[in-house]
Design a protein around this motif. Structure first.
Motif, PDB file in Angstrom:
ATOM      1  N   ALA A  70       1.513  13.123  -6.641  1.00 33.84           N
ATOM      2  CA  ALA A  70       0.598  13.847  -7.525  1.00 33.84           C
ATOM      3  C   ALA A  70       0.035  15.093  -6.845  1.00 33.84           C
ATOM      4  O   ALA A  70      -0.051  16.178  -7.462  1.00 33.84           O
ATOM      5  N   THR A  71      -0.343  14.967  -5.571  1.00 34.58           N
ATOM      6  CA  THR A  71      -0.947  16.099  -4.860  1.00 34.58           C
ATOM      7  C   THR A  71       0.053  17.229  -4.645  1.00 34.58           C
ATOM      8  O   THR A  71      -0.235  18.402  -4.948  1.00 34.58           O
ATOM      9  N   SER A  72       1.219  16.899  -4.136  1.00 33.33           N
ATOM     10  CA  SER A  72       2.223  17.932  -3.881  1.00 33.33           C
ATOM     11  C   SER A  72       2.698  18.585  -5.171  1.00 33.33           C
ATOM     12  O   SER A  72       2.934  19.801  -5.217  1.00 33.33           O
ATOM     13  N   CYS A  73       2.825  17.800  -6.238  1.00 31.07           N
ATOM     14  CA  CYS A  73       3.270  18.363  -7.513  1.00 31.07           C
ATOM     15  C   CYS A  73       2.230  19.313  -8.095  1.00 31.07           C
ATOM     16  O   CYS A  73       2.573  20.344  -8.667  1.00 31.07           O
ATOM     17  N   THR A  74       0.940  18.983  -7.932  1.00 34.18           N
ATOM     18  CA  THR A  74      -0.124  19.849  -8.455  1.00 34.18           C
ATOM     19  C   THR A  74      -0.109  21.220  -7.789  1.00 34.18           C
ATOM     20  O   THR A  74      -0.133  22.257  -8.466  1.00 34.18           O
ATOM     21  N   PHE A  75      -0.058  21.237  -6.470  1.00 32.03           N
ATOM     22  CA  PHE A  75      -0.042  22.519  -5.760  1.00 32.03           C
ATOM     23  C   PHE A  75       1.288  23.248  -5.953  1.00 32.03           C
ATOM     24  O   PHE A  75       1.334  24.484  -5.948  1.00 32.03           O
ATOM     25  N   GLN A  76       2.347  22.506  -6.148  1.00 32.56           N
ATOM     26  CA  GLN A  76       3.646  23.129  -6.423  1.00 32.56           C
ATOM     27  C   GLN A  76       3.602  23.904  -7.732  1.00 32.56           C
ATOM     28  O   GLN A  76       4.064  25.050  -7.811  1.00 32.56           O
ATOM     29  N   VAL A  77       3.026  23.301  -8.764  1.00 30.68           N
ATOM     30  CA  VAL A  77       2.895  23.980 -10.061  1.00 30.68           C
ATOM     31  C   VAL A  77       1.987  25.199  -9.943  1.00 30.68           C
ATOM     32  O   VAL A  77       2.231  26.239 -10.566  1.00 30.68           O
ATOM     33  N   LYS A  78       0.940  25.107  -9.125  1.00 30.00           N
ATOM     34  CA  LYS A  78       0.012  26.226  -8.939  1.00 30.00           C
ATOM     35  C   LYS A  78       0.721  27.457  -8.383  1.00 30.00           C
ATOM     36  O   LYS A  78       0.596  28.570  -8.927  1.00 30.00           O
ATOM     37  N   PHE A  79       1.463  27.282  -7.300  1.00 27.94           N
ATOM     38  CA  PHE A  79       2.142  28.429  -6.697  1.00 27.94           C
ATOM     39  C   PHE A  79       3.306  28.919  -7.567  1.00 27.94           C
ATOM     40  O   PHE A  79       3.598  30.120  -7.590  1.00 27.94           O
ATOM     41  N   LEU A  80       3.953  28.007  -8.290  1.00 32.10           N
ATOM     42  CA  LEU A  80       5.042  28.428  -9.173  1.00 32.10           C
ATOM     43  C   LEU A  80       4.515  29.263 -10.329  1.00 32.10           C
ATOM     44  O   LEU A  80       5.125  30.271 -10.715  1.00 32.10           O
ATOM     45  N   ASN A  81       3.377  28.867 -10.898  1.00 34.25           N
ATOM     46  CA  ASN A  81       2.769  29.671 -11.956  1.00 34.25           C
ATOM     47  C   ASN A  81       2.349  31.044 -11.442  1.00 34.25           C
ATOM     48  O   ASN A  81       2.439  32.051 -12.170  1.00 34.25           O
ATOM     49  N   GLN A  82       1.888  31.095 -10.195  1.00 39.06           N
ATOM     50  CA  GLN A  82       1.531  32.386  -9.607  1.00 39.06           C
ATOM     51  C   GLN A  82       2.756  33.281  -9.484  1.00 39.06           C
ATOM     52  O   GLN A  82       2.687  34.486  -9.760  1.00 39.06           O
ATOM     53  N   ALA A  83       3.890  32.712  -9.105  1.00 42.64           N
ATOM     54  CA  ALA A  83       5.117  33.499  -8.992  1.00 42.64           C
ATOM     55  C   ALA A  83       5.591  33.986 -10.355  1.00 42.64           C
ATOM     56  O   ALA A  83       6.022  35.140 -10.502  1.00 42.64           O
ATOM     57  N   VAL A  84       5.503  33.130 -11.368  1.00 41.65           N
ATOM     58  CA  VAL A  84       5.910  33.534 -12.715  1.00 41.65           C
ATOM     59  C   VAL A  84       4.983  34.618 -13.254  1.00 41.65           C
ATOM     60  O   VAL A  84       5.416  35.509 -13.992  1.00 41.65           O
ATOM     61  N   HIS A  85       3.700  34.545 -12.892  1.00 44.92           N
ATOM     62  CA  HIS A  85       2.743  35.547 -13.356  1.00 44.92           C
ATOM     63  C   HIS A  85       3.006  36.917 -12.735  1.00 44.92           C
ATOM     64  O   HIS A  85       2.835  37.950 -13.399  1.00 44.92           O
ATOM     65  N   PRO A 142       0.809  -1.237   0.000  1.00 44.39           N
ATOM     66  CA  PRO A 142       0.000   0.000   0.000  1.00 44.39           C
ATOM     67  C   PRO A 142       0.834   1.275   0.000  1.00 44.39           C
ATOM     68  O   PRO A 142       0.385   2.309  -0.503  1.00 44.39           O
ATOM     69  N   VAL A 143       2.055   1.217   0.568  1.00 49.28           N
ATOM     70  CA  VAL A 143       2.867   2.426   0.640  1.00 49.28           C
ATOM     71  C   VAL A 143       3.239   2.933  -0.751  1.00 49.28           C
ATOM     72  O   VAL A 143       3.460   4.144  -0.944  1.00 49.28           O
ATOM     73  N   PHE A 144       3.294   2.045  -1.735  1.00 48.28           N
ATOM     74  CA  PHE A 144       3.602   2.467  -3.108  1.00 48.28           C
ATOM     75  C   PHE A 144       2.529   3.421  -3.618  1.00 48.28           C
ATOM     76  O   PHE A 144       2.826   4.475  -4.200  1.00 48.28           O
ATOM     77  N   TYR A 145       1.264   3.099  -3.388  1.00 45.57           N
ATOM     78  CA  TYR A 145       0.161   3.938  -3.876  1.00 45.57           C
ATOM     79  C   TYR A 145      -0.013   5.179  -3.008  1.00 45.57           C
ATOM     80  O   TYR A 145      -0.461   6.222  -3.490  1.00 45.57           O
ATOM     81  N   ILE A 146       0.354   5.069  -1.727  1.00 49.26           N
ATOM     82  CA  ILE A 146       0.348   6.269  -0.881  1.00 49.26           C
ATOM     83  C   ILE A 146       1.358   7.286  -1.404  1.00 49.26           C
ATOM     84  O   ILE A 146       1.077   8.495  -1.464  1.00 49.26           O
ATOM     85  N   MET A 147       2.527   6.800  -1.802  1.00 50.90           N
ATOM     86  CA  MET A 147       3.548   7.692  -2.342  1.00 50.90           C
ATOM     87  C   MET A 147       3.127   8.288  -3.680  1.00 50.90           C
ATOM     88  O   MET A 147       3.452   9.441  -3.990  1.00 50.90           O
ATOM     89  N   ILE A 148       2.413   7.540  -4.497  1.00 49.50           N
ATOM     90  CA  ILE A 148       1.927   8.077  -5.771  1.00 49.50           C
ATOM     91  C   ILE A 148       0.938   9.217  -5.520  1.00 49.50           C
ATOM     92  O   ILE A 148       0.982  10.275  -6.183  1.00 49.50           O
ATOM     93  N   ILE A 149       0.016   9.020  -4.560  1.00 46.29           N
ATOM     94  CA  ILE A 149      -0.949  10.074  -4.230  1.00 46.29           C
ATOM     95  C   ILE A 149      -0.235  11.307  -3.682  1.00 46.29           C
ATOM     96  O   ILE A 149      -0.551  12.455  -4.048  1.00 46.29           O
ATOM     97  N   LEU A 150       0.746  11.089  -2.796  1.00 45.60           N
ATOM     98  CA  LEU A 150       1.514  12.213  -2.251  1.00 45.60           C
ATOM     99  C   LEU A 150       2.271  12.949  -3.351  1.00 45.60           C
ATOM    100  O   LEU A 150       2.313  14.188  -3.365  1.00 45.60           O
TER     101      LEU A 150
END
Length: 366
Positions: free
Chosen positions: A245-260, A235-243
């Motif tokens: 995907a989630t962290s990368c999504t919000f990371q891109v969000k704030f990075l795009n805000q900084a570039v904007h 199960p830890v493999f899929y927990i890491m996949i969820i972590l």
């Protein structure tokens, strides 16, 4: 000065073959570091491919802008070539985490900065400046140092080992501290509307530390599964996949805000420094990458990171974007006028390009 056959054979075996020597050219050193060297090579090549892909995409956009009939960028074969290289680079960078420590893969992102500086001369016909050469020299020197003195982690990162790392006290304390800092920054960002570049990129770096932890775990478990040691049923493999995907999504969000909100020349070096620092710290705490490293190796590694940071700052600061000149009316060049000031028309005004309502009498007279 000529070695005999027996002496040459003895020298060759002791220099290249299996021995107790641990020099950088010995067979023992290569056998213990070959997996890490594969990860370093993958990370460097992937970062170089990413820089090539970004320049190809920029070149495709410039070509489309020069055409008389504007066309969408997604029908350009050159643009799709850049996207393909970008995908290959990201996949290679992801795979590199399965072979090398985070402390090695994360700083090698500077290769993309160096590549973009020198490849833009070929694709975008930009001029090579002294600052580019200086920054490239500093970055290459720092990269060589941090790769040479990077920690060697030969242990297999199995699913059970990842589970043990997740519940270890150092990581739990680090997670609590990171959550508290992130909530404070998010409070200033949301409630107080403080959108300073450091606040935005610190949130990106905190999320990136979780991303690299999850990426290394997922990549390592996939690598072991491909070698015949199945790890995908835990199960830890899929927990890491969820972590991841989630962290990368919000990371891109704030990075795009900084570039904007800010220029790329300010975002790139600050983001690289904060991202690399958070990645190295997360690797030290979660995977214990510097657990048995010598003090001199740690010092030289940090010195190499410092040189890489300085090189990226020099290159990024040299790439000031050329702003297009805003049209204005220069009264000093109008015949019959003695004024030398410049009147900037307000394009956001409702009367831009027309006379004001109170000037209707002048319009009727003319």
């Amino acid at each position: 000065g000529i070695l005999s056959v027996s002496e040459w054979a003895l020298w060759n075996v002791s220099f290249w073959g299996p021995s107790t020597e641990t020099g950088p050219l010995s067979g023992h050193w290569y056998s213990t570091h070959k997996t890490q060297l594969l990860g370093v090579l993958l990370a460097a090549v992937s970062s170089f491919l990413i820089s090539v892909s970004l320049n190809i995409q920029k070149c495709a956009h410039l070509r489309l802008a020069c055409q008389t009939e504007p066309k969408p960028y997604y029908i350009s074969k050159l643009w799709w070539c850049g996207i393909t290289l970008l995908g290959l680079g990201e996949v290679g960078n992801f795979t590199a985490y399965g072979f090398a420590p985070i402390a090695v893969v994360a700083p090698l992102g500077c290769v993309s900065v160096i590549g973009s500086a020198f490849i833009s001369v070929l694709f975008l016909k930009k001029n090579m400046k002294t600052a580019d050469i200086l920054g490239g020299t500093l970055t290459v020197t720092g990269t060589c140092l941090l790769v040479t003195f990077a920690p060697n982690v030969p242990q297999e990162l199995t699913a059970r080992r990842v589970q043990n790392y997740l519940v270890s006290w150092p990581f739990l304390l680090y997670s609590i501290l990171e959550i508290i800092i992130f909530c404070i920054l998010l409070y200033f960002y949301k409630r107080k509307a403080v959108k300073h570049i450091v606040i935005l990129l610190m949130m990106v770096a905190l999320l990136a530390s979780l991303t690299v932890i999850a990426v290394k775990a997922v990549a390592s478990m996939i690598t072991l599964s491909a070698r015949g040691k199945m790890q995908l049923t835990y199960p830890v493999f899929y927990i890491m996949i969820i972590l991841m995907a989630t962290s990368c999504t919000f990371q891109v969000k704030f990075l795009n805000q900084a570039v904007h909100l800010y220029s790329v020349t300010a975002v790139v070096p600050i983001n690289f420094v904060l991202f690399t620092t958070s990645a190295i710290v997360s690797g030290i705490i979660f995977y214990q990458e510097f657990h048995s490293a010598a003090l001199l190796s740690v010092f030289m590694f940090l010195f190499g990171c410092l040189l890489s940071f300085l090189g990226v700052f020099v290159i990024a600061r040299n790439k000031n974007e050329e702003h297009l000149q805003v049209p204005f009316i220069d009264c000093g060049h109008i015949p019959g006028q003695k004024l030398t000031g410049k009147i900037q028309p307000d394009s956001h005004s409702s009367c831009y390009g027309t006379l004001n309502n109170e000037d209707n009498s002048l319009k009727s007279q003319s």
